[in-house]
Scaffold this motif. Structure first.
Motif, PDB file in Angstrom:
ATOM      1  N   ILE A  98       7.955  51.073  89.220  1.00  0.00           N
ATOM      2  CA  ILE A  98       7.807  50.974  87.762  1.00  0.00           C
ATOM      3  C   ILE A  98       6.624  51.806  87.290  1.00  0.00           C
ATOM      4  CG2 ILE A  98       7.295  49.390  85.851  1.00  0.00           C
ATOM      5  CD1 ILE A  98       8.878  47.255  87.424  1.00  0.00           C
ATOM      6  N   SER A  99       5.522  51.772  88.043  1.00  0.00           N
ATOM      7  CA  SER A  99       4.364  52.610  87.709  1.00  0.00           C
ATOM      8  C   SER A  99       4.765  54.081  87.717  1.00  0.00           C
ATOM      9  CB  SER A  99       3.231  52.380  88.711  1.00  0.00           C
ATOM     10  OG  SER A  99       2.808  51.042  88.720  1.00  0.00           O
ATOM     11  N   LEU A 100       5.502  54.473  88.742  1.00  0.00           N
ATOM     12  CA  LEU A 100       5.938  55.861  88.872  1.00  0.00           C
ATOM     13  C   LEU A 100       6.866  56.253  87.723  1.00  0.00           C
ATOM     14  CD1 LEU A 100       5.644  58.286  90.775  1.00  0.00           C
ATOM     15  CD2 LEU A 100       7.706  57.488  91.963  1.00  0.00           C
ATOM     16  N   LEU A 101       7.700  55.319  87.290  1.00  0.00           N
ATOM     17  CA  LEU A 101       8.600  55.586  86.176  1.00  0.00           C
ATOM     18  C   LEU A 101       7.815  55.961  84.917  1.00  0.00           C
ATOM     19  CD1 LEU A 101      11.369  55.497  84.727  1.00  0.00           C
ATOM     20  CD2 LEU A 101      10.980  53.047  84.372  1.00  0.00           C
ATOM     21  N   PHE A 102       6.785  55.183  84.581  1.00  0.00           N
ATOM     22  CA  PHE A 102       5.980  55.479  83.404  1.00  0.00           C
ATOM     23  C   PHE A 102       5.195  56.782  83.576  1.00  0.00           C
ATOM     24  CE2 PHE A 102       6.623  50.941  82.465  1.00  0.00           C
ATOM     25  CZ  PHE A 102       6.901  51.014  81.111  1.00  0.00           C
ATOM     26  N   PHE A 107       4.774  62.451  81.988  1.00  0.00           N
ATOM     27  CA  PHE A 107       4.673  63.860  82.400  1.00  0.00           C
ATOM     28  C   PHE A 107       5.766  64.691  81.732  1.00  0.00           C
ATOM     29  CE2 PHE A 107       5.742  67.351  85.285  1.00  0.00           C
ATOM     30  CZ  PHE A 107       4.496  67.935  85.474  1.00  0.00           C
ATOM     31  N   VAL A 108       6.995  64.186  81.755  1.00  0.00           N
ATOM     32  CA  VAL A 108       8.132  64.921  81.192  1.00  0.00           C
ATOM     33  C   VAL A 108       7.987  65.078  79.683  1.00  0.00           C
ATOM     34  CG1 VAL A 108      10.619  64.841  80.767  1.00  0.00           C
ATOM     35  CG2 VAL A 108       9.725  64.260  83.025  1.00  0.00           C
ATOM     36  N   ILE A 109       7.584  63.999  79.000  1.00  0.00           N
ATOM     37  CA  ILE A 109       7.446  64.054  77.537  1.00  0.00           C
ATOM     38  C   ILE A 109       6.293  64.961  77.140  1.00  0.00           C
ATOM     39  CG2 ILE A 109       6.934  62.711  75.465  1.00  0.00           C
ATOM     40  CD1 ILE A 109       8.383  60.348  76.742  1.00  0.00           C
ATOM     41  N   PHE A 110       5.169  64.834  77.845  1.00  0.00           N
ATOM     42  CA  PHE A 110       3.987  65.608  77.476  1.00  0.00           C
ATOM     43  C   PHE A 110       4.227  67.109  77.641  1.00  0.00           C
ATOM     44  CE2 PHE A 110      -0.206  67.502  78.245  1.00  0.00           C
ATOM     45  CZ  PHE A 110      -0.902  67.019  77.151  1.00  0.00           C
ATOM     46  N   PHE A 142       2.376  60.111  72.793  1.00  0.00           N
ATOM     47  CA  PHE A 142       3.791  59.810  72.988  1.00  0.00           C
ATOM     48  C   PHE A 142       4.022  58.316  73.176  1.00  0.00           C
ATOM     49  CE2 PHE A 142       1.838  61.703  76.817  1.00  0.00           C
ATOM     50  CZ  PHE A 142       1.686  60.552  77.570  1.00  0.00           C
ATOM     51  N   SER A 143       5.246  57.888  72.933  1.00  0.00           N
ATOM     52  CA  SER A 143       5.624  56.489  73.177  1.00  0.00           C
ATOM     53  C   SER A 143       6.394  56.417  74.496  1.00  0.00           C
ATOM     54  CB  SER A 143       6.477  55.946  72.038  1.00  0.00           C
ATOM     55  OG  SER A 143       7.658  56.706  71.876  1.00  0.00           O
ATOM     56  N   LEU A 144       6.148  55.348  75.244  1.00  0.00           N
ATOM     57  CA  LEU A 144       6.752  55.183  76.569  1.00  0.00           C
ATOM     58  C   LEU A 144       7.660  53.960  76.581  1.00  0.00           C
ATOM     59  CD1 LEU A 144       3.625  55.991  78.758  1.00  0.00           C
ATOM     60  CD2 LEU A 144       5.561  57.479  78.260  1.00  0.00           C
ATOM     61  N   LEU A 145       8.958  54.210  76.482  1.00  0.00           N
ATOM     62  CA  LEU A 145       9.977  53.154  76.465  1.00  0.00           C
ATOM     63  C   LEU A 145       9.665  52.101  75.406  1.00  0.00           C
ATOM     64  CD1 LEU A 145      10.685  52.602  80.274  1.00  0.00           C
ATOM     65  CD2 LEU A 145      11.887  54.083  78.663  1.00  0.00           C
ATOM     66  N   ALA A 146       9.184  52.561  74.256  1.00  0.00           N
ATOM     67  CA  ALA A 146       8.792  51.661  73.172  1.00  0.00           C
ATOM     68  C   ALA A 146       8.925  52.383  71.842  1.00  0.00           C
ATOM     69  CB  ALA A 146       7.357  51.183  73.383  1.00  0.00           C
ATOM     70  N   PRO A 147       8.985  51.644  70.732  1.00  0.00           N
ATOM     71  CA  PRO A 147       9.137  52.280  69.422  1.00  0.00           C
ATOM     72  C   PRO A 147       7.919  53.073  68.970  1.00  0.00           C
ATOM     73  CG  PRO A 147       9.859  49.986  69.367  1.00  0.00           C
ATOM     74  CD  PRO A 147       9.143  50.188  70.657  1.00  0.00           C
ATOM     75  N   GLU A 148       6.723  52.755  69.489  1.00  0.00           N
ATOM     76  CA  GLU A 148       5.529  53.503  69.097  1.00  0.00           C
ATOM     77  C   GLU A 148       4.494  53.472  70.218  1.00  0.00           C
ATOM     78  OE1 GLU A 148       2.606  50.954  66.507  1.00  0.00           O
ATOM     79  OE2 GLU A 148       4.584  50.860  65.572  1.00  0.00           O
TER      80      GLU A 148
END
Length: 408
Positions: A98-102, A107-110, A142-148
């Motif tokens: 789960i840590s790796l997922l975030f 990384f991908v979004i940034f 950026f937002s991470l699996l969340a609305p904001e």
């Protein structure tokens, strides 16, 4: 517990930002089909649930209202009982995944990695209630699996806590923590920084920081200082929400009428404090509450006592003009507005939990944070993470260190 990291994903097509349904129903199963050993503290939480149920039953018979709000208030306590004393059963491998997922997601979004970034945008459009926040804006990250972006405060703290629990089980844990702290910096969210800083500060220095400095090892001082410096650097991160809040406070707080001016300059943050204040002070106008789910429609009664706020503060001005409901931002601020003095047993449970003496630095790091999440600043009413952290505080079975297991 792992579902707690995905509570902002839409599972049902309804207009709510937290959907902990899977976790809630699994919690109900665990509560009803497992033997739960209640401590003296837990009895106050049981009393809170009994009072809440009686209040709701009477309200529903008379007015046929409050059903959804009632279940919303049950989410946290049910999950608390589900996970208390079961923390030691968690899997380090899943926590790392789960840590790796975030970390990878950030990384991908940034860096907007081709194909992967397009896939994430598509995923957000399907499962996030406000997908336009994926990249944040000029101020917020950026937002991470969340609305904001600010909502990452809760999974960020929970992941840090779980990694601390496993600290002595794996040498690689520290690298996950470092990577997670880097993600936290680039989130550029003031709330994320606030919550993480509170946890780290009391984790290392305790409730009496100057006394602890005399006892703490040189290595821990170096670690804490390094983390503190990283946070300070992030505080002045160019165009970050953190630096914006810091500048607003320094520009307004110490001037004449500075606090009032700060409320209007810092609209996003002040909205939370003002509506929470309305929730607690509504007890003067409705000692027995407005009814479960009803404070959001009656906050204007308190707002009328503050004409400057309803005429100048954009959020409250808009809500007042268009008769928009507004919930308080924490579980207990909303609870007081809804059921008034009948919320006292819930308060007793939380206060006795967070003010107990503990020799465990993880529990110590969480005590003030729980106060901020559940009472003072922000923690969505149906958000299970503050209650999982509360279960860790009251747990007798932690996994971090054999000599700490069972310590309060």
């Amino acid at each position: 517990m792992y579902y707690a990291f995905f509570i902002y994903l839409k599972k049902l097509p309804i207009d709510v930002e937290t959907q902990p349904f899977i976790l809630f129903f699994l919690g109900l199963v665990l509560v009803f089909f497992n033997k739960i050993k209640l401590t003296f503290l837990d009895q106050f939480l049981v009393l809170h649930l009994v009072i809440l149920t009686v209040y709701f039953t009477i309200q529903f018979i008379l007015y046929q209202t409050g059903l959804i709000a009632f279940f919303t208030y049950l989410v946290g306590p049910i999950i608390y009982f589900s996970f208390k004393n079961k923390i030691h059963l968690l899997s380090l491998k899943k926590v790392k995944y789960i840590s790796l997922l975030f970390i990878v997601l950030a990384f991908v979004i940034f860096f907007k990695i081709p194909l992967f970034y397009d896939f994430i945008k598509w995923f957000y459009s399907l499962f996030i209630s406000r997908p336009g926040w994926i990249d944040g804006d000029a101020i917020r990250g950026f937002s991470l699996l969340a609305p904001e972006p600010s909502y990452f405060a809760f999974p960020a703290v929970l992941l840090l806590v779980l990694l601390d629990l496993f600290q002595n089980k794996s040498k690689s844990v520290k690298w996950y923590k470092i990577a997670l702290l880097i993600v936290i910096i680039f989130s550029k969210s003031a709330l994320v920084f606030l919550y993480v800083f509170i946890y780290i500060f009391f984790f290392y220095l305790g409730n009496k920081p100057f006394e602890m400095l005399k006892k703490i090892s040189q290595q821990k001082i170096i670690i804490f200082t390094s983390i503190f410096l990283v946070l300070i650097i992030a505080l002045f991160f160019i165009d970050s929400r953190v630096s914006q809040v810091f500048n607003n406070i320094t520009n307004y707080f110490y001037r004449e009428d500075g606090f009032k001016k700060l409320l209007f300059a810092e609209e996003s943050g002040s909205t939370r404090f003002i509506i929470n204040y309305f929730g607690f002070t509504s007890i003067e106008f409705a000692p027995f509450g407005w009814g479960i789910g009803e404070f959001q429609h009656n906050f204007k009664v308190i707002a009328n006592q503050f004409p400057d706020i309803i005429s100048k503060h954009w959020t409250f001005k808009t809500a007042y003009l268009y008769n928009t409901p507004m919930k308080a931002q924490t579980y207990f601020a909303n609870l007081v507005g809804d059921i008034g003095v009948f919320s006292i047993s819930g308060f007793i449970f939380v206060f006795l939990s967070i003010f107990q003496n503990t020799g465990n630095n993880i529990k110590r790091g969480l005590q003030w944070l729980i106060f901020v999440m559940l009472i003072l600043v922000q923690g969505q009413i149906s958000n299970p993470i503050p209650w999982i952290l509360l279960a860790i505080i009251n747990s007798n079975n932690l996994i971090r260190d054999k000599e700490l297991i069972g310590k309060k």
